[in-house]
Structures are given as C-alpha cells and as structure tokens.
Design a protein around this motif. Structure first.
Motif, PDB file in Angstrom:
ATOM      1  N   SER A 134      -5.323  30.136  -5.722  1.00  0.00           N
ATOM      2  CA  SER A 134      -4.955  28.733  -5.604  1.00  0.00           C
ATOM      3  C   SER A 134      -6.123  27.825  -5.978  1.00  0.00           C
ATOM      4  O   SER A 134      -7.137  27.802  -5.276  1.00  0.00           O
ATOM      5  N   ALA A 190      -6.170  24.658  -5.630  1.00  0.00           N
ATOM      6  CA  ALA A 190      -6.298  23.679  -4.546  1.00  0.00           C
ATOM      7  C   ALA A 190      -7.131  24.236  -3.393  1.00  0.00           C
ATOM      8  O   ALA A 190      -7.968  23.536  -2.809  1.00  0.00           O
ATOM      9  N   ARG A 191      -6.930  25.481  -3.070  1.00  0.00           N
ATOM     10  CA  ARG A 191      -7.710  26.098  -1.989  1.00  0.00           C
ATOM     11  C   ARG A 191      -9.163  26.305  -2.408  1.00  0.00           C
ATOM     12  O   ARG A 191     -10.071  26.157  -1.605  1.00  0.00           O
ATOM     13  N   ASP A 218     -14.371  18.386  -6.234  1.00  0.00           N
ATOM     14  CA  ASP A 218     -13.197  17.586  -6.574  1.00  0.00           C
ATOM     15  C   ASP A 218     -12.437  18.247  -7.721  1.00  0.00           C
ATOM     16  O   ASP A 218     -12.952  19.139  -8.402  1.00  0.00           O
ATOM     17  N   VAL A 219     -11.225  17.806  -7.913  1.00  0.00           N
ATOM     18  CA  VAL A 219     -10.360  18.396  -8.934  1.00  0.00           C
ATOM     19  C   VAL A 219     -10.953  18.202 -10.324  1.00  0.00           C
ATOM     20  O   VAL A 219     -10.811  19.062 -11.198  1.00  0.00           O
ATOM     21  N   ILE A 257     -10.825  24.380  -4.464  1.00  0.00           N
ATOM     22  CA  ILE A 257     -11.398  23.038  -4.370  1.00  0.00           C
ATOM     23  C   ILE A 257     -11.744  22.718  -2.920  1.00  0.00           C
ATOM     24  O   ILE A 257     -12.830  22.208  -2.627  1.00  0.00           O
ATOM     25  N   SER A 258     -10.831  23.015  -2.024  1.00  0.00           N
ATOM     26  CA  SER A 258     -11.048  22.731  -0.604  1.00  0.00           C
ATOM     27  C   SER A 258     -12.196  23.552  -0.020  1.00  0.00           C
ATOM     28  O   SER A 258     -13.068  23.017   0.667  1.00  0.00           O
ATOM     29  N   ASP A 305      -2.503  31.754  -2.076  1.00  0.00           N
ATOM     30  CA  ASP A 305      -1.401  30.963  -1.549  1.00  0.00           C
ATOM     31  C   ASP A 305      -0.137  31.799  -1.734  1.00  0.00           C
ATOM     32  O   ASP A 305       0.149  32.241  -2.853  1.00  0.00           O
ATOM     33  N   PRO A 357      -0.993  25.448 -11.767  1.00  0.00           N
ATOM     34  CA  PRO A 357      -2.113  26.200 -11.202  1.00  0.00           C
ATOM     35  C   PRO A 357      -2.169  27.661 -11.657  1.00  0.00           C
ATOM     36  O   PRO A 357      -3.214  28.293 -11.575  1.00  0.00           O
ATOM     37  N   ILE A 389      -4.571  21.384 -13.337  1.00  0.00           N
ATOM     38  CA  ILE A 389      -4.977  21.979 -12.050  1.00  0.00           C
ATOM     39  C   ILE A 389      -3.866  21.826 -11.023  1.00  0.00           C
ATOM     40  O   ILE A 389      -3.574  22.757 -10.267  1.00  0.00           O
ATOM     41  N   THR A 390      -3.237  20.648 -11.013  1.00  0.00           N
ATOM     42  CA  THR A 390      -2.226  20.396  -9.986  1.00  0.00           C
ATOM     43  C   THR A 390      -0.811  20.770 -10.421  1.00  0.00           C
ATOM     44  O   THR A 390      -0.007  21.172  -9.581  1.00  0.00           O
TER      45      THR A 390
END
Length: 146
Positions: free
Chosen positions: A24, A26-27, A35-36, A29-30, A16, A54, A50-51
């Motif tokens: 990242s 978040a990326r 899931d987180v 996870i995606s 990111d 990061p 995590i959020t």
C-alpha cells in the motif's frame, strides 16, 4: 500509524487487505511520514497515480526496491528498523554522489545500494548504524585533527 519495531511487522503494516498481495503506497507514506508528492517523485509517477492506481507496476516495483534495500540495511544493522530507515532516508553516500539510499533507489540503483551494503558489511563488519553520521557533519569536519 505507529512505526513497528521489526521489519516483518513493517512489511505486514504495508499490506492492505484490499490490495493484497500488493503493498500500500498510502501505508508506506504514513509509516515513513513522507508526503504523496515525495513518493510520486521517487517512484517517477504522477501524484494522482499514487492514489488512483496504487497497484501500478512502477509504484509496486519502487516500493519493492525500497524494501529490498531497507531489508539489507536491517539485516546488517542487528535488526534495528529505526536506524535502518534513518540510514536509508538521511545518510549521504559518497559512492552515489552524496545521494541517500532512498534517492539512489529512485534513480534505479537499488541493486548497487545492496551491493554497497554487502561490501561494507563484509569489509567493515559494521552496521548501518555505524555508517550513519549526522547529516550536518561533513567529511572534512569529521576527520579534522583536534
């Protein structure tokens, strides 16, 4: 996010610009469709970390260890990212008490998993796709005489 076909593209998608040069969460996870809570448990951090942080050293170290193991599997698989990720996430490994590579990395054994991949590559000249067996088939069923 659509899963890329190659490891270089996968790594690129994990970056990111706002976090560069970090990966990242978040990326990740995606892309892995987890899931987180799963990432937090595997990285041994809180869900909020995590959020909110990061770039935390534990999170980044965990993501890098995952990538090192995925890369070793990818290099051995003939550059098949989908098979490498499936093996990483789903294949039970007897050498690790039937844990998956993902679970072994979470337990701090990334280097051991890489050594396993290297030894299997050298001994069997096989790829992780050859090692991958459907999770519901146990060893007894797999090797029964028919």
């Amino acid at each position: 996010m659509t899963m890329p076909q190659t490891l270089p593209n996968f790594i690129e998608d994990l970056q990111d610009p706002e976090l560069a040069p970090m990966l990242s969460p978040a990326r990740y996870i995606s892309l892995l469709e987890i899931d987180v809570e799963t990432l937090a448990r595997n990285a041994r951090v809180s869900v909020s970390a995590i959020t909110t942080t990061p770039g935390d050293a534990a999170i980044q170290s965990h993501l890098r260890d995952n990538l090192r193991v995925i890369k070793a599997a990818y290099d051995t698989s003939g550059s098949d990212l989908a098979k490498s990720l499936r093996w990483f996430r789903a294949q039970s490994l007897p050498a690790f008490g039937q844990r998956t590579a993902e679970q072994a990395v979470s337990a701090g054994r990334a280097d051991d998993v890489i050594r396993l991949i290297d030894s299997l590559r050298g001994a069997l000249q096989a790829s992780p796709s050859d090692w991958y067996k459907e999770p519901h088939v146990n060893a007894k069923q797999r090797y029964q005489k028919r």
